[in-house]
Design a protein around this motif. Structure first.
Motif, short mmCIF file in Angstrom:
data_model
loop_
_atom_site.label_atom_id
_atom_site.label_comp_id
_atom_site.label_asym_id
_atom_site.label_seq_id
_atom_site.Cartn_x
_atom_site.Cartn_y
_atom_site.Cartn_z
N GLN A 162 -0.07 67.68 3.78
CA GLN A 162 -1.53 67.62 3.66
C GLN A 162 -2.10 66.96 4.92
OE1 GLN A 162 -3.23 66.85 -0.22
NE2 GLN A 162 -1.16 66.54 -1.08
N GLU A 163 -3.16 67.58 5.45
CA GLU A 163 -3.68 67.16 6.75
C GLU A 163 -4.58 65.95 6.65
OE1 GLU A 163 -4.99 70.00 10.02
OE2 GLU A 163 -6.95 69.22 9.32
N LEU A 164 -4.33 65.00 7.54
CA LEU A 164 -5.22 63.87 7.76
C LEU A 164 -5.77 64.02 9.17
CD1 LEU A 164 -3.02 60.90 6.40
CD2 LEU A 164 -4.70 62.28 5.15
N LYS A 165 -7.12 63.88 9.34
CA LYS A 165 -7.74 64.11 10.64
C LYS A 165 -8.49 62.87 11.09
CE LYS A 165 -10.74 67.34 13.15
NZ LYS A 165 -11.55 68.59 13.06
N ALA A 166 -8.37 62.55 12.37
CA ALA A 166 -9.11 61.44 12.98
C ALA A 166 -9.97 62.01 14.10
CB ALA A 166 -8.14 60.40 13.53
N GLU A 167 -11.31 61.81 14.03
CA GLU A 167 -12.25 62.27 15.06
C GLU A 167 -12.78 61.05 15.79
OE1 GLU A 167 -14.44 66.13 13.69
OE2 GLU A 167 -14.44 64.71 12.00
N PHE A 168 -12.59 61.05 17.11
CA PHE A 168 -12.90 59.87 17.92
C PHE A 168 -14.08 60.16 18.85
CE2 PHE A 168 -12.16 57.49 21.94
CZ PHE A 168 -12.45 56.23 21.45
N THR A 169 -15.08 59.25 18.82
CA THR A 169 -16.24 59.32 19.72
C THR A 169 -16.26 58.07 20.58
OG1 THR A 169 -17.48 60.55 18.05
CG2 THR A 169 -18.74 59.56 19.87
N PRO A 170 -16.02 58.20 21.89
CA PRO A 170 -16.02 57.02 22.76
C PRO A 170 -17.41 56.41 22.86
CG PRO A 170 -14.90 58.87 23.80
CD PRO A 170 -15.64 59.42 22.63
N VAL A 177 -2.49 64.46 11.58
CA VAL A 177 -1.11 64.24 11.14
C VAL A 177 -0.99 64.77 9.73
CG1 VAL A 177 -0.71 62.20 12.60
CG2 VAL A 177 -1.64 61.91 10.29
N ASN A 178 0.21 64.98 9.26
CA ASN A 178 0.43 65.46 7.90
C ASN A 178 1.09 64.38 7.04
OD1 ASN A 178 -0.62 68.05 8.36
ND2 ASN A 178 1.33 68.71 9.27
#
Length: 476
Positions: A82-90, A102-103
């Motif tokens: 199962q997908e875990l997503k991290a979205e990064f904004t500097p 990552v899964n």
């Protein structure tokens, strides 16, 4: 010129995102040319548990905000990859936004491991105890047994015992286990009274009430062999070298000792079954028992058989307590009587307190011609109801040595049955020959020092002294 330090917080929640701040010098910040997100693949998570910072732990090498999908606290369904997503904004617009995935595997709750051995046969009429209901698990939790503790099961084979286990940790699921128990009309095995018998210089054997099925991994566990020889200043436990079953008799246990035992030793064996694995063929534990005397085999003839002196049959005056070959000096507390006897027509009666007068058997040597060695000495005794006598003392002495004791013995009669004739016996070591050539007496003493706590007059009768040669050597 001093360099400025730029500080920023790592993993601080801001709304639905995470502000990622680090600390570095101004020069270090300006030297970063590429933004990198670091996020290791998380370990599997048990179903029903929420996502935490243990799983959502991505970091970046520049300040900014990370938003996770699914968010912190989400409970995912069962399933792998199962997908875990991290979205990064500097925070600095000169760096581009980026994301990383990552899964994670969401697995079923773990199954506890229950350990529960098949219980031994339960005697009919005995209630279930924690000896049978003793399941264990590899995680904490509660056990519920069916049937419950205290239940008395009926007679029968292969009766089911069930345990339902509820873990107290969220990572494990409830489970159950069963074992089977046999309920039989059996009796636990126990020591057979008066069965312990000398079999060799370093060995003896004893019987139990049923066939032994197994001696377990440490057969000698729980047994204590004690040897006492007052005359030789011996009073100690003796190590057991081995304990085994008689190959021709499953109800006979053979004991081998680490050192020699002798005819004049007082040898006892006791057993505490708390650490033992000895069980019968019906899986019943051998019951504990207190110290039991090991007998020395005596095959010889009674050297005083039919002897009138030994049976108090001959008559004499008052100074002899009425019995030929004896002397007391006064008529009481000893007195020959024809009112009660084990055999013949008379016995010696004692009625009185303690330390009154000993009874001297002056003709002991006149009635024998024996060599030095080990002998079994026996007496028949009748202790009247109500008498709480504990101990008697006897001694053999010679005139030629000033009547000093050659041999002294104490006789434990505290547990002798009252109101009936009982034979008491023990093995003594005679250090010299006894015969008519040296005036020798065999004396009886009733002493307060051997009867602590006993008060009042005591009444008992003696008859039929016996003497048998023992082939086993006395202690050197």
């Amino acid at each position: 010129m001093k360099k400025r330090i730029i500080f920023f917080l790592s993993l601080c929640m801001v709304g639905m995102g995470i502000v990622v701040l680090n600390s570095c010098t101004e020069d270090e910040l300006f030297s970063i040319k590429e933004v990198v997100i670091t996020w290791e693949t998380p370990a599997e998570l048990v179903e029903g548990l929420p996502l935490t910072e243990t799983q959502l732990n991505a970091t970046a090498n520049v300040p900014g905000k990370i938003v996770f999908t699914p968010a912190l606290g989400t409970v995912l369904a069962l399933g792998n990859n199962q997908e875990l997503k991290a979205e990064f904004t500097p925070m600095d617009s000169k760096y581009p936004s980026l994301s990383k995935t990552v899964n994670i595997n969401i697995v079923e709750k773990y199954m506890p491991v229950i350990t529960w051995g098949t219980p031994a046969v339960l005697p009919l009429g005995d209630a279930l105890t924690d000896e049978q209901l003793n399941a264990k698990a590899n995680v904490p939790g509660t056990f519920v047994y069916t049937p419950a503790l205290g239940t008395v099961l009926p007679l029968g084979e292969n009766q089911e015992l069930r345990v339902d286990f509820t873990p107290s940790v969220a990572t494990h699921q409830a489970t159950s286990a069963t074992v089977m128990i046999n309920v039989r009309d059996v009796v636990p095995i126990k020591y057979s009274a008066n069965s312990a018998m000398y079999t060799g210089e370093q060995s003896f054997a004893f019987n139990v009430s049923g066939a032994v099925g197994s001696l377990g991994n440490n057969p000698a566990a729980g047994f204590t062999v004690h040897v006492t020889n007052t005359a030789k200043f011996v009073d100690k436990d003796v190590e057991i070298s081995s304990l085994s079953l008689d190959p021709t008799n499953a109800a006979r246990i053979m004991v081998t000792l680490a050192e020699m035992i002798y005819a004049d030793d007082m040898i006892t064996i006791a057993f505490d079954n708390s650490g033992s694995e000895i069980v019968s063929a019906d899986e019943q534990a051998l019951l504990s028992f207190t110290a039991q005397q090991v007998s020395i085999p005596v095959a010889g003839a009674n050297l005083l058989e039919g002897n009138s002196w030994a049976g108090f049959e001959g008559t004499a005056d008052g100074n002899s307590a009425g019995a030929f070959g004896y002397w007391v000096g006064t008529a009481l507390p000893w007195q020959r009587t024809t009112d009660l006897f084990a055999s013949g027509a008379a016995s010696m009666k004692y009625t009185g307190g303690f330390d009154v007068k000993p009874l001297y058997g002056m003709n002991f040597g006149d009635n024998l011609d024996i060599q030095a060695g080990a002998y079994e000495v026996s007496h028949k005794i009748y202790i009247a109801e109500g008498s709480d006598l504990k101990m008697l003392r006897t001694a053999i002495a010679r005139k030629s040595t000033g009547w000093g004791d050659d041999v002294a013995a104490t006789w434990d009669v505290e547990n002798v049955e009252r109101g009936t004739w009982v034979t008491i016996k023990q093995i003594m070591n005679f250090p010299v020959a006894y015969n008519i050539s040296d005036k020798t007496r065999y004396s009886y003493y009733v002493q307060a020092s051997l009867n602590v706590g006993v008060t009042g007059d005591q009444t008992f009768y003696l008859d039929d002294m016996g003497l048998k040669k023992v082939d086993v050597a006395p202690r050197p």
